[in-house]
Design a protein around this motif. Sequence first.
Motif, PDB file in Angstrom:
ATOM      1  N   LEU A   1       0.828  -1.194   0.000  1.00 23.35           N
ATOM      2  CA  LEU A   1       0.000   0.000   0.000  1.00 23.35           C
ATOM      3  C   LEU A   1       0.874   1.259   0.000  1.00 23.35           C
ATOM      4  O   LEU A   1       1.858   1.334   0.731  1.00 23.35           O
ATOM      5  CB  LEU A   1      -0.903   0.000   1.241  1.00 23.35           C
ATOM      6  N   LYS A   2       0.515   2.217  -0.826  1.00 22.93           N
ATOM      7  CA  LYS A   2       1.266   3.467  -0.912  1.00 22.93           C
ATOM      8  C   LYS A   2       0.718   4.494   0.077  1.00 22.93           C
ATOM      9  O   LYS A   2      -0.499   4.625   0.239  1.00 22.93           O
ATOM     10  CB  LYS A   2       1.184   4.038  -2.332  1.00 22.93           C
ATOM     11  N   ALA A   3       1.636   5.221   0.727  1.00 19.72           N
ATOM     12  CA  ALA A   3       1.229   6.266   1.662  1.00 19.72           C
ATOM     13  C   ALA A   3       0.762   7.501   0.905  1.00 19.72           C
ATOM     14  O   ALA A   3       1.386   7.915  -0.075  1.00 19.72           O
ATOM     15  CB  ALA A   3       2.398   6.628   2.572  1.00 19.72           C
ATOM     16  N   THR A   4      -0.357   8.063   1.333  1.00 21.72           N
ATOM     17  CA  THR A   4      -0.895   9.279   0.733  1.00 21.72           C
ATOM     18  C   THR A   4      -1.330  10.213   1.863  1.00 21.72           C
ATOM     19  O   THR A   4      -1.311   9.835   3.040  1.00 21.72           O
ATOM     20  CB  THR A   4      -2.119   8.988  -0.158  1.00 21.72           C
ATOM     21  N   SER A   5      -1.767  11.393   1.496  1.00 20.33           N
ATOM     22  CA  SER A   5      -2.239  12.342   2.511  1.00 20.33           C
ATOM     23  C   SER A   5      -3.509  11.822   3.196  1.00 20.33           C
ATOM     24  O   SER A   5      -3.771  12.147   4.350  1.00 20.33           O
ATOM     25  CB  SER A   5      -2.525  13.706   1.859  1.00 20.33           C
ATOM     26  N   LYS A   6      -4.269  10.980   2.479  1.00 16.96           N
ATOM     27  CA  LYS A   6      -5.526  10.463   3.037  1.00 16.96           C
ATOM     28  C   LYS A   6      -5.317   9.337   4.050  1.00 16.96           C
ATOM     29  O   LYS A   6      -6.152   9.133   4.931  1.00 16.96           O
ATOM     30  CB  LYS A   6      -6.443   9.977   1.907  1.00 16.96           C
ATOM     31  N   ASN A   7      -4.232   8.570   3.916  1.00 22.40           N
ATOM     32  CA  ASN A   7      -4.011   7.461   4.857  1.00 22.40           C
ATOM     33  C   ASN A   7      -2.789   7.684   5.748  1.00 22.40           C
ATOM     34  O   ASN A   7      -2.211   6.732   6.271  1.00 22.40           O
ATOM     35  CB  ASN A   7      -3.916   6.122   4.129  1.00 22.40           C
ATOM     36  N   LYS A   8      -2.418   8.951   5.911  1.00 22.00           N
ATOM     37  CA  LYS A   8      -1.266   9.288   6.741  1.00 22.00           C
ATOM     38  C   LYS A   8      -1.409   8.742   8.160  1.00 22.00           C
ATOM     39  O   LYS A   8      -0.467   8.167   8.725  1.00 22.00           O
ATOM     40  CB  LYS A   8      -1.088  10.811   6.793  1.00 22.00           C
ATOM     41  N   ASN A   9      -2.616   8.899   8.747  1.00 23.45           N
ATOM     42  CA  ASN A   9      -2.833   8.402  10.119  1.00 23.45           C
ATOM     43  C   ASN A   9      -2.729   6.887  10.198  1.00 23.45           C
ATOM     44  O   ASN A   9      -2.304   6.331  11.216  1.00 23.45           O
ATOM     45  CB  ASN A   9      -4.178   8.882  10.656  1.00 23.45           C
ATOM     46  N   LEU A  10      -3.086   6.208   9.108  1.00 26.95           N
ATOM     47  CA  LEU A  10      -2.991   4.745   9.070  1.00 26.95           C
ATOM     48  C   LEU A  10      -1.524   4.307   9.089  1.00 26.95           C
ATOM     49  O   LEU A  10      -1.156   3.374   9.810  1.00 26.95           O
ATOM     50  CB  LEU A  10      -3.689   4.219   7.814  1.00 26.95           C
ATOM     51  N   PHE A  11      -0.688   4.984   8.335  1.00 22.41           N
ATOM     52  CA  PHE A  11       0.736   4.643   8.323  1.00 22.41           C
ATOM     53  C   PHE A  11       1.419   5.003   9.642  1.00 22.41           C
ATOM     54  O   PHE A  11       2.391   4.347  10.037  1.00 22.41           O
ATOM     55  CB  PHE A  11       1.429   5.305   7.132  1.00 22.41           C
ATOM     56  N   GLU A  12       0.880   5.979  10.334  1.00 22.95           N
ATOM     57  CA  GLU A  12       1.394   6.294  11.670  1.00 22.95           C
ATOM     58  C   GLU A  12       1.083   5.146  12.623  1.00 22.95           C
ATOM     59  O   GLU A  12       1.919   4.774  13.460  1.00 22.95           O
ATOM     60  CB  GLU A  12       0.774   7.600  12.176  1.00 22.95           C
ATOM     61  N   LEU A  13      -0.108   4.575  12.486  1.00 15.39           N
ATOM     62  CA  LEU A  13      -0.491   3.417  13.304  1.00 15.39           C
ATOM     63  C   LEU A  13       0.387   2.204  12.990  1.00 15.39           C
ATOM     64  O   LEU A  13       0.796   1.463  13.883  1.00 15.39           O
ATOM     65  CB  LEU A  13      -1.955   3.047  13.051  1.00 15.39           C
ATOM     66  N   ILE A  14       0.667   2.000  11.707  1.00 13.66           N
ATOM     67  CA  ILE A  14       1.526   0.889  11.287  1.00 13.66           C
ATOM     68  C   ILE A  14       2.908   1.025  11.925  1.00 13.66           C
ATOM     69  O   ILE A  14       3.460   0.061  12.459  1.00 13.66           O
ATOM     70  CB  ILE A  14       1.639   0.830   9.745  1.00 13.66           C
ATOM     71  N   ALA A  15       3.468   2.239  11.879  1.00 15.68           N
ATOM     72  CA  ALA A  15       4.789   2.484  12.461  1.00 15.68           C
ATOM     73  C   ALA A  15       4.785   2.216  13.960  1.00 15.68           C
ATOM     74  O   ALA A  15       5.727   1.617  14.507  1.00 15.68           O
ATOM     75  CB  ALA A  15       5.223   3.924  12.178  1.00 15.68           C
ATOM     76  N   ARG A  16       3.707   2.641  14.637  1.00 13.01           N
ATOM     77  CA  ARG A  16       3.594   2.413  16.085  1.00 13.01           C
ATOM     78  C   ARG A  16       3.494   0.924  16.390  1.00 13.01           C
ATOM     79  O   ARG A  16       4.078   0.430  17.356  1.00 13.01           O
ATOM     80  CB  ARG A  16       2.373   3.141  16.635  1.00 13.01           C
ATOM     81  N   ALA A  17       2.740   0.208  15.550  1.00 13.07           N
ATOM     82  CA  ALA A  17       2.564  -1.234  15.748  1.00 13.07           C
ATOM     83  C   ALA A  17       3.890  -1.972  15.564  1.00 13.07           C
ATOM     84  O   ALA A  17       4.239  -2.868  16.351  1.00 13.07           O
ATOM     85  CB  ALA A  17       1.523  -1.771  14.767  1.00 13.07           C
TER      86      ALA A  17
END
Length: 213
Positions: A166-182
């Motif tokens: 999945l590519k990071a975009t401005s719309k899923n920025k919070n999702l990638f932040e969660l992935i990094a935390r996980a």
Amino acid sequence: MTKKKEKFYVVWYGNPAGIFGSWEECKRSIKGVKGAQYMSFDSFVEAKKAYNKEYADYKGKGGKKKKLPSEEELKKIGDPNLYSIAVDAASSGNPGKMEYRGVDTQTHKQLFHQGPFQQGTNNVGEFLALVHGLAFLKQQNSDRILYTDSRIAMGWVKKKKCNTKLKATSKNKNLFELIARAELWLKNTAYTTKIVKWETKAWGEIPADFGRK
């Protein structure tokens, strides 16, 4: 002359629903019913068992019947451990709106829920649900096991890496932040929780399923 093999027809959604002993009866039941749900079985015992379950438990790809485990395989698999929690994710599109949750396997009580997130995928959701489940059980100091129906998510957790394309975009920025935390949590936290594959073919849909199939 070879005797024609007897069949029984289960209609989960029709007018009326029920178990029928002939294709003609089944046809009358599903005629004019949009989205009718029906399937044939080789014995009344099989048909009765199926009728007491859900159509989704038997429907495979293309509407064909799923290959179900034999009685011997079912005995080998056994029953699910109800002293556990189960997690699952759902995504409307790939990518699309995604959410995940965890429930008590026995009571189906929802224990946590996150989302919907924009531009997510089901695999990412399954991964985050597992890590959330691990953190939840550790916080509760619980020795319950953790069920998932995703082998991909199990592999990602084992490697401590969400291996999504999945590519990071401005719309899923919070999702990638969660992935990094996980991922960080997995790398820095020791846990003893046992992650177990939910046997969908034997037990039906995982209790945390969102019911959108």
